[in-house]
Design a protein around this motif. Sequence first.
Motif, mmCIF file in Angstrom:
data_model
loop_
_atom_site.group_PDB
_atom_site.id
_atom_site.type_symbol
_atom_site.label_atom_id
_atom_site.label_comp_id
_atom_site.label_asym_id
_atom_site.label_seq_id
_atom_site.Cartn_x
_atom_site.Cartn_y
_atom_site.Cartn_z
ATOM 1 N N ARG A 37 27.406 33.158 36.102
ATOM 2 C CA ARG A 37 28.626 32.774 35.129
ATOM 3 C C ARG A 37 29.798 32.636 35.859
ATOM 4 N NH1 ARG A 37 25.760 36.476 30.376
ATOM 5 N NH2 ARG A 37 24.143 34.756 29.989
ATOM 6 N N HIS A 38 30.036 33.796 37.003
ATOM 7 C CA HIS A 38 31.192 33.979 37.718
ATOM 8 C C HIS A 38 31.622 32.656 38.446
ATOM 9 C CE1 HIS A 38 33.750 36.580 40.639
ATOM 10 N NE2 HIS A 38 33.633 35.301 41.351
ATOM 11 N N GLU A 39 30.552 32.019 39.095
ATOM 12 C CA GLU A 39 30.579 31.043 39.672
ATOM 13 C C GLU A 39 30.847 29.591 38.833
ATOM 14 O OE1 GLU A 39 31.392 31.327 42.804
ATOM 15 O OE2 GLU A 39 30.386 33.197 43.025
ATOM 16 N N ALA B 90 32.592 29.904 35.931
ATOM 17 C CA ALA B 90 33.854 30.126 35.717
ATOM 18 C C ALA B 90 34.909 29.521 36.814
ATOM 19 C CB ALA B 90 34.361 31.421 35.684
ATOM 20 N N HIS B 91 34.629 29.628 38.145
ATOM 21 C CA HIS B 91 35.448 28.928 39.337
ATOM 22 C C HIS B 91 35.419 27.435 39.188
ATOM 23 C CE1 HIS B 91 36.646 32.147 41.722
ATOM 24 N NE2 HIS B 91 35.359 32.859 41.834
ATOM 25 N N TYR B 92 34.094 26.691 38.873
ATOM 26 C CA TYR B 92 34.186 25.317 38.723
ATOM 27 C C TYR B 92 34.840 24.946 37.473
ATOM 28 C CZ TYR B 92 31.860 21.234 36.465
ATOM 29 O OH TYR B 92 31.501 20.003 35.867
ATOM 30 N N GLY C 123 40.637 30.279 42.953
ATOM 31 C CA GLY C 123 40.811 32.046 43.153
ATOM 32 C C GLY C 123 40.588 32.403 41.750
ATOM 33 N N HIS C 124 40.900 33.981 41.945
ATOM 34 C CA HIS C 124 40.623 34.683 40.673
ATOM 35 C C HIS C 124 41.782 34.970 39.679
ATOM 36 C CE1 HIS C 124 37.619 35.616 43.719
ATOM 37 N NE2 HIS C 124 36.805 35.632 42.636
ATOM 38 N N GLY C 125 42.727 33.996 39.361
ATOM 39 C CA GLY C 125 43.722 34.004 38.616
ATOM 40 C C GLY C 125 43.519 34.117 37.154
ATOM 41 N N THR D 56 43.893 31.812 34.935
ATOM 42 C CA THR D 56 43.029 30.655 34.035
ATOM 43 C C THR D 56 41.530 31.184 34.515
ATOM 44 O OG1 THR D 56 43.497 29.308 36.118
ATOM 45 C CG2 THR D 56 45.125 29.103 34.223
ATOM 46 N N TRP D 57 41.357 31.401 35.573
ATOM 47 C CA TRP D 57 39.872 31.818 36.122
ATOM 48 C C TRP D 57 39.332 33.020 35.134
ATOM 49 C CZ3 TRP D 57 37.720 36.716 37.763
ATOM 50 C CH2 TRP D 57 36.468 36.564 38.441
ATOM 51 N N LYS D 58 40.195 33.972 34.695
ATOM 52 C CA LYS D 58 39.971 34.964 33.900
ATOM 53 C C LYS D 58 39.685 34.528 32.559
ATOM 54 C CE LYS D 58 41.677 38.878 36.272
ATOM 55 N NZ LYS D 58 42.864 39.636 36.787
ATOM 56 N N ILE E 85 35.924 40.293 36.709
ATOM 57 C CA ILE E 85 36.353 41.154 37.753
ATOM 58 C C ILE E 85 35.925 40.401 39.044
ATOM 59 C CG2 ILE E 85 36.309 43.516 36.767
ATOM 60 C CD1 ILE E 85 33.585 43.775 37.590
ATOM 61 N N ARG E 86 36.726 40.546 40.133
ATOM 62 C CA ARG E 86 36.632 39.624 41.294
ATOM 63 C C ARG E 86 35.359 40.123 42.121
ATOM 64 N NH1 ARG E 86 40.877 38.081 45.703
ATOM 65 N NH2 ARG E 86 39.150 37.680 47.142
ATOM 66 N N CYS E 87 34.998 41.179 42.168
ATOM 67 C CA CYS E 87 34.109 41.489 43.216
ATOM 68 C C CYS E 87 32.868 41.885 42.635
ATOM 69 C CB CYS E 87 34.559 42.632 44.381
ATOM 70 S SG CYS E 87 35.834 41.826 45.090
HETATM 71 ZN ZN LIG Z 1 34.774 34.570 42.698
#
Ligand SMILES: [Zn+2]
Length: 186
Positions: free
Chosen positions: A72-74, A76-78, A88-90, A92-94, A105-107
């Motif tokens: 889901r993290h990836e 969300a990047h797409y 990035g992890h800005g 809008t990504w959140k 969370i980033r990592c």
């Molecule tokens: Zn990421």
Amino acid sequence: MKNIWNEAAIRKEFARLDAKTGLKEATLPISFSNAKCTLGSYSSAGGGAFRFSRHYFDDPLWPIEEALDTIRHEYAHYMDHMVYGNVGHGATWKKCCIEVGSLPIRCYSRESANYYQDMYEAERKQAAILDHYRTGSFIMHPRFGRGRIVEIVGADINRYALVNFKDMETKKLSLTWVDKNCGRCA
Ligand SMILES: [Zn+2]
């Protein structure tokens, strides 16, 4: 050991998220790496592609929550790139993370994987303890006194005992509670 996190399983989660977002991620290329420090990545180059780490996705002990969160993290990047044009992890990504149900969370955190593993381990131990309680076992209730288990319903840590006490209706008690507060007796 059966590997459930193959390409088909990842696409299935992508398809589920596509149905939610109206995007078409499930058709993008997916490849695998042996990276130990990167669980997954999304590259927007050439229309978009994903890469996931075999090191984790092939590990049967890796918690399912972590695998889903990585997917889901990836995703969300797409989505962030498609909808907002961002990488990035800005902010809008959140926003996308929240929409697809990923922790914003980033990592990847070892701690959260450990948390789930410890939780499973504790549940396994507790379930093994509850296995000692059977139909016909006697318990000593702090208020009702000696009682006999006439039936056990449920499974794992969510088990209940139907217990007969002297001059009382049958009581339904959580077996975990019984183990903590009553204990078995002869
Ligand atoms: Zn990421």
